[in-house]
Motif scaffolding. Sequence first.
Motif, mmCIF file in Angstrom:
data_model
loop_
_atom_site.group_PDB
_atom_site.id
_atom_site.type_symbol
_atom_site.label_atom_id
_atom_site.label_comp_id
_atom_site.label_asym_id
_atom_site.label_seq_id
_atom_site.Cartn_x
_atom_site.Cartn_y
_atom_site.Cartn_z
ATOM 1 N N PHE A 509 0.833 -1.201 0.000
ATOM 2 C CA PHE A 509 0.000 0.000 0.000
ATOM 3 C C PHE A 509 0.873 1.259 0.000
ATOM 4 O O PHE A 509 0.598 2.217 -0.739
ATOM 5 N N ALA A 510 1.917 1.267 0.807
ATOM 6 C CA ALA A 510 2.795 2.435 0.871
ATOM 7 C C ALA A 510 3.480 2.678 -0.464
ATOM 8 O O ALA A 510 3.641 3.818 -0.905
ATOM 9 N N ASN A 511 3.875 1.627 -1.149
ATOM 10 C CA ASN A 511 4.628 1.793 -2.388
ATOM 11 C C ASN A 511 3.753 1.970 -3.624
ATOM 12 O O ASN A 511 4.269 1.972 -4.747
ATOM 13 N N LEU A 512 2.459 2.159 -3.417
ATOM 14 C CA LEU A 512 1.617 2.548 -4.553
ATOM 15 C C LEU A 512 2.009 3.928 -5.087
ATOM 16 O O LEU A 512 1.631 4.285 -6.207
ATOM 17 N N ILE A 513 2.787 4.695 -4.304
ATOM 18 C CA ILE A 513 3.252 5.990 -4.789
ATOM 19 C C ILE A 513 4.751 5.970 -5.092
ATOM 20 O O ILE A 513 5.356 7.032 -5.301
ATOM 21 N N HIS A 514 5.360 4.803 -5.138
ATOM 22 C CA HIS A 514 6.796 4.722 -5.435
ATOM 23 C C HIS A 514 7.063 5.280 -6.835
ATOM 24 O O HIS A 514 6.506 4.803 -7.832
ATOM 25 N N HIS A 515 7.896 6.306 -6.906
ATOM 26 C CA HIS A 515 8.205 7.004 -8.160
ATOM 27 C C HIS A 515 6.941 7.564 -8.806
ATOM 28 O O HIS A 515 6.917 7.786 -10.027
ATOM 29 N N ALA A 516 5.906 7.800 -8.027
ATOM 30 C CA ALA A 516 4.630 8.288 -8.577
ATOM 31 C C ALA A 516 3.912 9.185 -7.578
ATOM 32 O O ALA A 516 2.712 9.071 -7.382
ATOM 33 N N TYR A 517 4.666 10.081 -6.961
ATOM 34 C CA TYR A 517 4.103 10.984 -5.960
ATOM 35 C C TYR A 517 4.456 12.419 -6.313
ATOM 36 O O TYR A 517 5.625 12.700 -6.624
ATOM 37 N N PRO A 518 3.485 13.338 -6.298
ATOM 38 C CA PRO A 518 2.048 13.134 -6.077
ATOM 39 C C PRO A 518 1.396 12.520 -7.304
ATOM 40 O O PRO A 518 1.903 12.633 -8.412
ATOM 41 N N GLY A 519 0.241 11.859 -7.082
ATOM 42 C CA GLY A 519 -0.424 11.195 -8.188
ATOM 43 C C GLY A 519 -1.802 10.722 -7.810
ATOM 44 O O GLY A 519 -2.682 11.521 -7.496
ATOM 45 N N ASP A 520 -1.971 9.402 -7.788
ATOM 46 C CA ASP A 520 -3.295 8.827 -7.544
ATOM 47 C C ASP A 520 -3.782 9.046 -6.120
ATOM 48 O O ASP A 520 -4.968 8.792 -5.826
ATOM 49 N N ASP A 521 -2.916 9.518 -5.234
ATOM 50 C CA ASP A 521 -3.365 9.833 -3.878
ATOM 51 C C ASP A 521 -4.449 10.912 -3.900
ATOM 52 O O ASP A 521 -5.269 10.989 -2.989
ATOM 53 N N GLY A 548 0.641 20.213 5.461
ATOM 54 C CA GLY A 548 2.017 20.667 5.603
ATOM 55 C C GLY A 548 3.011 19.670 5.073
ATOM 56 O O GLY A 548 2.788 18.462 5.108
ATOM 57 N N SER A 549 4.122 20.175 4.542
ATOM 58 C CA SER A 549 5.201 19.356 4.014
ATOM 59 C C SER A 549 4.671 18.524 2.844
ATOM 60 O O SER A 549 4.200 19.075 1.862
ATOM 61 N N GLY A 550 4.698 17.167 2.970
ATOM 62 C CA GLY A 550 4.087 16.364 1.919
ATOM 63 C C GLY A 550 2.611 16.662 1.761
ATOM 64 O O GLY A 550 2.053 16.545 0.662
ATOM 65 N N GLY A 551 1.962 17.072 2.862
ATOM 66 C CA GLY A 551 0.571 17.499 2.768
ATOM 67 C C GLY A 551 0.431 18.821 2.047
ATOM 68 O O GLY A 551 -0.597 19.094 1.411
ATOM 69 N N GLY A 552 1.471 19.667 2.122
ATOM 70 C CA GLY A 552 1.483 20.893 1.334
ATOM 71 C C GLY A 552 1.621 20.596 -0.146
ATOM 72 O O GLY A 552 1.009 21.266 -0.991
ATOM 73 N N VAL A 553 2.432 19.587 -0.468
ATOM 74 C CA VAL A 553 2.554 19.128 -1.858
ATOM 75 C C VAL A 553 1.183 18.706 -2.377
ATOM 76 O O VAL A 553 0.731 19.130 -3.450
ATOM 77 N N LEU A 554 0.499 17.849 -1.621
ATOM 78 C CA LEU A 554 -0.788 17.317 -2.069
ATOM 79 C C LEU A 554 -1.888 18.372 -2.039
ATOM 80 O O LEU A 554 -2.865 18.272 -2.790
ATOM 81 N N THR A 555 -1.743 19.390 -1.197
ATOM 82 C CA THR A 555 -2.695 20.500 -1.252
ATOM 83 C C THR A 555 -2.610 21.195 -2.610
ATOM 84 O O THR A 555 -3.625 21.443 -3.270
ATOM 85 N N CYS A 556 -1.391 21.501 -3.040
ATOM 86 C CA CYS A 556 -1.213 22.141 -4.346
ATOM 87 C C CYS A 556 -1.650 21.207 -5.472
ATOM 88 O O CYS A 556 -2.283 21.644 -6.448
ATOM 89 N N PRO A 573 5.584 23.461 1.478
ATOM 90 C CA PRO A 573 5.517 22.409 0.462
ATOM 91 C C PRO A 573 6.813 22.282 -0.332
ATOM 92 O O PRO A 573 7.702 23.135 -0.256
ATOM 93 N N VAL A 574 6.927 21.202 -1.102
ATOM 94 C CA VAL A 574 7.880 21.111 -2.210
ATOM 95 C C VAL A 574 7.106 21.447 -3.475
ATOM 96 O O VAL A 574 6.041 20.886 -3.728
ATOM 97 N N ILE A 575 7.630 22.355 -4.271
ATOM 98 C CA ILE A 575 6.953 22.788 -5.483
ATOM 99 C C ILE A 575 7.686 22.306 -6.727
ATOM 100 O O ILE A 575 7.078 21.904 -7.714
ATOM 101 N N ASN A 576 9.006 22.327 -6.665
ATOM 102 C CA ASN A 576 9.840 21.951 -7.802
ATOM 103 C C ASN A 576 10.813 20.875 -7.337
ATOM 104 O O ASN A 576 11.750 21.149 -6.593
#
Length: 688
Positions: A509-521, A548-556, A573-576
Amino acid sequence: MKLKQHPFIAFALTSAICSSIPPVIRAQDASSHRLTAMDEFQIQLATDPQISPDGKKIVYVRRFADSMTDKRYSNLWIINTDGTDHRPLTTGNRSDISPRWSPDGGRVAYLSDADGKQQIYVRWMDTGETARITNLDQTPDAIAWSPDGRMLSFSCLVLGQGPHLADLPTPPAGAKWADPPTAYDRLVYRFNGTGYLKPGFMQVFVVSAEGGAARQVTNGNFPNGGNEFGPNRASWTRDGKYLIVSVNRRPESDHEYFDTEVYEFNVADGSFRPLTSRKGPDNSPEVSPNGKLIAYTGYDDRYQGHQTTKLYLMNRDGSGSHSLSDKLDWDVQDPRWAFDNSGVYFRYDDQGDSKIGFCSTAGVFKKISDHLASTMGAGGSGTFSLAHTGLIAMTYGRPDNPGDLAILNNGAMKVLTSLNQELLDQKKPGHVEEITYESSKDNRKIQGWIVHPPDFDPTKKYPLVLEIHGGPFADYGDRFDFEKQVLASRGYVVLYTNPRGSTSYGEEFANLIHHAYPGDDFSDLNSGVDAVIAKGYIDTNNLFVTGGSGGGVLTCWTIEHTERFRAAASLYPVINWYSFALTSDIPFITKYWFPGLPWDSTDNYMQRSLTNLVAKVKTPTLVMTGEADYRTPISEAEQFYEALKLLNVDTVLVRVPEEPHGISRRPSHHVAKMLYIAGWFEQHKSKD
């Protein structure tokens, strides 16, 4: 950003928003029965409970914030295991941490800055006399008693020389020149919460428990005593002749950051030898009480985003290494031996709840306890310790309780303290409800929680805030969360979930985003909003999103994929991803999260960057980051802010002075963070 392997009132604003926040948002009636942001200064946390060897007493760290100095402090308290005689051992606005009982139970060693700088202290429990044991220039940490109680080991930075580039001239007599330049030559040269790093390496020392000169045991230009993530605590062998420590002594340690081995160091002469040898981390070694075995944690590194940390056992000489937890799909942390040598207790997370587990030396698993927590946030956890008698002291927390001390006796739990009862009797937290729903992506079951406003009435309509966790390899759970409770107290329903990529649901389940984050989350999060709306009490014209942080990424990422939210607040967040790889304090993480370095996999980095789809954003967005954030540097937030400004999207940038990742070092900054988010949402509410 939080690493899965381990392992965040003065503001400088580019655009002021306080003046336009309605007075009702700036402050609440002092007689209100709801929590407010200023209750930050009322909540206290019980942490690091250490039970005495005979099982009769617990010393613990009690954390609090002071409104006059705007700082966080901690003192030591003691309580009998039957709940009686609860009293302080230390007092005052200072930091007293890491209590550890001597083997005979007659003394407690701890760390304190009572004299201005953190040093090791020992308290004699029969008389209450206390002595400072060290007087070091650098800060000691990770203390551990020798089996005979005569010595203490600890970790401490030994300063070294940075790169030498030139001999600088001496200023003329009486002249006042600027400070000279500072040169760096290591991959990690600054670190979140610490700042720019001093040259040198953490080493392991020993010192007499009665004081005197400390003696360095480990040597070499290696992080023998730990690294920027924290110190390594040594485990003494039963004969007191050796220290067992997890160390990365590889020449390429800068680039293979997590590739540690368990080493044996001779206390007398510093000679050493490795006891493990594999590609991947070998951490947290613990010698068994009879001295015959060593328990430790780790995994074979495959450079995946998430890799399940297993519990291992080996003979004292390093032979016979094998996993005890192959059948468990949870991360094993903080191993502690049973005093009868029958097996190992440990902490693990399962479906959003921190627990205590036990594995026998034969590999038979048993759950010992749920709800191991003491935290101000739903992503936190707790700690425990063991007595020779088999009693377990632990921190116990629930969604309506930040954390108290509890005792486990043959599986029966008794909560001993009620640190925040008076506050929470007066200011009732919002009820937290667990929810399970299906993702629109693939019908996977997703777990989440809903915080209702106090006095919730399901026949009414409420605005909804979707709050997203960071990591991304982390989890939320049924734990107390002050920020979410403050939003709920202002009349919002708050939804927080564990989308794909979250831990505590297994490695797959955790690796459903391996090399694919952000994405289907995004689908998991958006489906959660739909599931709460289906309950009938949400005002669909007033949906908001933050994280915040990774949650800031997913907010954007979320507002790039939907316009359903009236406003967003993206925190640190991380933007770039390209610039993140070259400016963050964790550059080595790229080999886990990406298929190559930025210049080798540019398309992958850019497609996953928030700049790629920023032209789709129409949602008013507040962006906030600490100026001393080196995990997701403030330049990341500034990129998103500038992009939105170029697109004429309603946006505000908030810079928080001196704050590292998380914006909570100063209590007033944490208060302001909560109020600014609430104020931004209030400004953008639909009044229809």
